[in-house]
Write a protein that holds these residues in place. Structure first.
Motif, mmCIF file in Angstrom:
data_model
loop_
_atom_site.group_PDB
_atom_site.id
_atom_site.type_symbol
_atom_site.label_atom_id
_atom_site.label_comp_id
_atom_site.label_asym_id
_atom_site.label_seq_id
_atom_site.Cartn_x
_atom_site.Cartn_y
_atom_site.Cartn_z
ATOM 1 N N UNK A 173 0.842 -1.170 0.000
ATOM 2 C CA UNK A 173 0.000 0.000 0.000
ATOM 3 C C UNK A 173 0.890 1.238 0.000
ATOM 4 N N UNK A 174 0.529 2.218 -0.812
ATOM 5 C CA UNK A 174 1.282 3.462 -0.873
ATOM 6 C C UNK A 174 0.746 4.441 0.161
ATOM 7 N N UNK A 175 1.659 5.214 0.708
ATOM 8 C CA UNK A 175 1.266 6.258 1.656
ATOM 9 C C UNK A 175 1.008 7.542 0.889
ATOM 10 N N UNK A 176 -0.024 8.254 1.267
ATOM 11 C CA UNK A 176 -0.341 9.538 0.664
ATOM 12 C C UNK A 176 0.563 10.586 1.305
ATOM 13 N N UNK A 177 1.248 11.352 0.470
ATOM 14 C CA UNK A 177 2.111 12.417 0.971
ATOM 15 C C UNK A 177 1.263 13.530 1.571
ATOM 16 N N UNK A 178 1.649 13.954 2.781
ATOM 17 C CA UNK A 178 0.902 15.005 3.466
ATOM 18 C C UNK A 178 1.873 15.978 4.120
ATOM 19 N N UNK A 179 1.452 17.223 4.196
ATOM 20 C CA UNK A 179 2.230 18.213 4.922
ATOM 21 C C UNK A 179 2.079 17.948 6.418
ATOM 22 N N UNK A 180 2.980 18.480 7.238
ATOM 23 C CA UNK A 180 2.821 18.313 8.691
ATOM 24 C C UNK A 180 1.486 18.858 9.213
ATOM 25 N N UNK A 181 1.025 19.972 8.653
ATOM 26 C CA UNK A 181 -0.255 20.540 9.100
ATOM 27 C C UNK A 181 -1.416 19.614 8.734
ATOM 28 N N UNK A 182 -1.400 19.049 7.534
ATOM 29 C CA UNK A 182 -2.464 18.131 7.119
ATOM 30 C C UNK A 182 -2.453 16.865 7.967
ATOM 31 N N UNK A 183 -1.278 16.350 8.268
ATOM 32 C CA UNK A 183 -1.175 15.149 9.100
ATOM 33 C C UNK A 183 -1.699 15.415 10.512
ATOM 34 N N UNK A 184 -1.379 16.573 11.063
ATOM 35 C CA UNK A 184 -1.871 16.932 12.398
ATOM 36 C C UNK A 184 -3.387 17.099 12.390
ATOM 37 N N UNK A 185 -3.920 17.694 11.335
ATOM 38 C CA UNK A 185 -5.367 17.852 11.216
ATOM 39 C C UNK A 185 -6.045 16.488 11.118
ATOM 40 N N UNK A 186 -5.481 15.581 10.342
ATOM 41 C CA UNK A 186 -6.045 14.235 10.231
ATOM 42 C C UNK A 186 -6.067 13.535 11.591
ATOM 43 N N UNK A 187 -4.987 13.642 12.354
ATOM 44 C CA UNK A 187 -4.954 13.023 13.687
ATOM 45 C C UNK A 187 -6.046 13.607 14.586
ATOM 46 N N UNK A 188 -6.257 14.918 14.505
ATOM 47 C CA UNK A 188 -7.295 15.561 15.317
ATOM 48 C C UNK A 188 -8.686 15.092 14.897
ATOM 49 N N UNK A 189 -8.910 14.924 13.604
ATOM 50 C CA UNK A 189 -10.206 14.438 13.126
ATOM 51 C C UNK A 189 -10.448 12.996 13.563
ATOM 52 N N UNK A 190 -9.421 12.158 13.491
ATOM 53 C CA UNK A 190 -9.553 10.769 13.941
ATOM 54 C C UNK A 190 -9.901 10.739 15.427
ATOM 55 N N UNK A 191 -9.275 11.603 16.204
ATOM 56 C CA UNK A 191 -9.575 11.657 17.642
ATOM 57 C C UNK A 191 -11.041 12.027 17.884
ATOM 58 N N UNK A 192 -11.608 12.903 17.046
ATOM 59 C CA UNK A 192 -13.028 13.269 17.189
ATOM 60 C C UNK A 192 -13.940 12.081 16.943
ATOM 61 N N UNK A 193 -13.519 11.138 16.092
ATOM 62 C CA UNK A 193 -14.328 9.955 15.800
ATOM 63 C C UNK A 193 -14.342 8.938 16.926
ATOM 64 N N UNK A 194 -13.382 9.047 17.848
ATOM 65 C CA UNK A 194 -13.267 8.162 19.011
ATOM 66 C C UNK A 194 -13.262 6.681 18.627
ATOM 67 N N UNK A 195 -12.446 6.351 17.627
ATOM 68 C CA UNK A 195 -12.247 4.961 17.223
ATOM 69 C C UNK A 195 -10.754 4.747 16.974
ATOM 70 N N UNK A 196 -10.371 3.502 16.800
ATOM 71 C CA UNK A 196 -8.972 3.193 16.495
ATOM 72 C C UNK A 196 -8.557 3.873 15.194
ATOM 73 N N UNK A 197 -7.294 4.229 15.107
ATOM 74 C CA UNK A 197 -6.783 4.950 13.935
ATOM 75 C C UNK A 197 -7.032 4.218 12.628
ATOM 76 N N UNK A 198 -7.017 2.891 12.667
ATOM 77 C CA UNK A 198 -7.178 2.135 11.425
ATOM 78 C C UNK A 198 -8.634 2.040 10.959
ATOM 79 N N UNK A 199 -9.557 2.636 11.695
ATOM 80 C CA UNK A 199 -10.974 2.640 11.285
ATOM 81 C C UNK A 199 -11.312 3.797 10.361
#
Length: 111
Positions: A1-27
């Motif tokens: 599987x290829x990783x999508x290139x992301x800026x540090x700001x986009x990666x931090x935003x994604x982590x914050x959104x995943x935290x709002x979903x309150x599920x495991x990161x792989x969901x």
């Protein structure tokens, strides 16, 4: 599987959104990400477009938790201010039970 290139700001935003979903990161799966530099007279940052897919089961509930009050949410991301964030269109349910959604955001550096 290829990783999508992301800026540090986009990666931090994604982590914050995943935290709002309150599920495991792989969901919560990142289908696509696009970030472009953004500037005003006084601020510098990036405009982001994140396409997410949440597999079944309970994908709709996870999407609701992630998106509820999103436009008014306060994010705690060191060095970054989320100046604007919105869901683009309605979340889409697929026949396999997954839910897809697109989020657009503007982040600025907190200098």
């Amino acid at each position: 599987m290829n990783r999508i290139q992301m800026s540090p700001a986009a990666a931090a935003l994604l982590r914050a959104l995943i935290a709002r979903g309150r599920v495991a990161r792989d969901r919560i799966l990142l289908s696509d990400a696009e970030s472009v530099d953004w500037r005003s007279l006084t601020f510098a940052g990036e405009r982001h477009l994140l396409q997410l897919r949440i597999p079944a089961p309970d994908s709709h509930a996870v999407a609701e938790r992630m998106c509820a009050g999103l436009e008014d949410a306060e994010f705690s991301i060191p060095g970054i201010i989320v100046a604007d964030i919105a869901i683009m269109g309605a979340p889409r349910r697929s026949l396999d039970g997954s839910t897809s959604l697109t989020i657009e955001a503007l982040t600025v550096t907190a200098d």
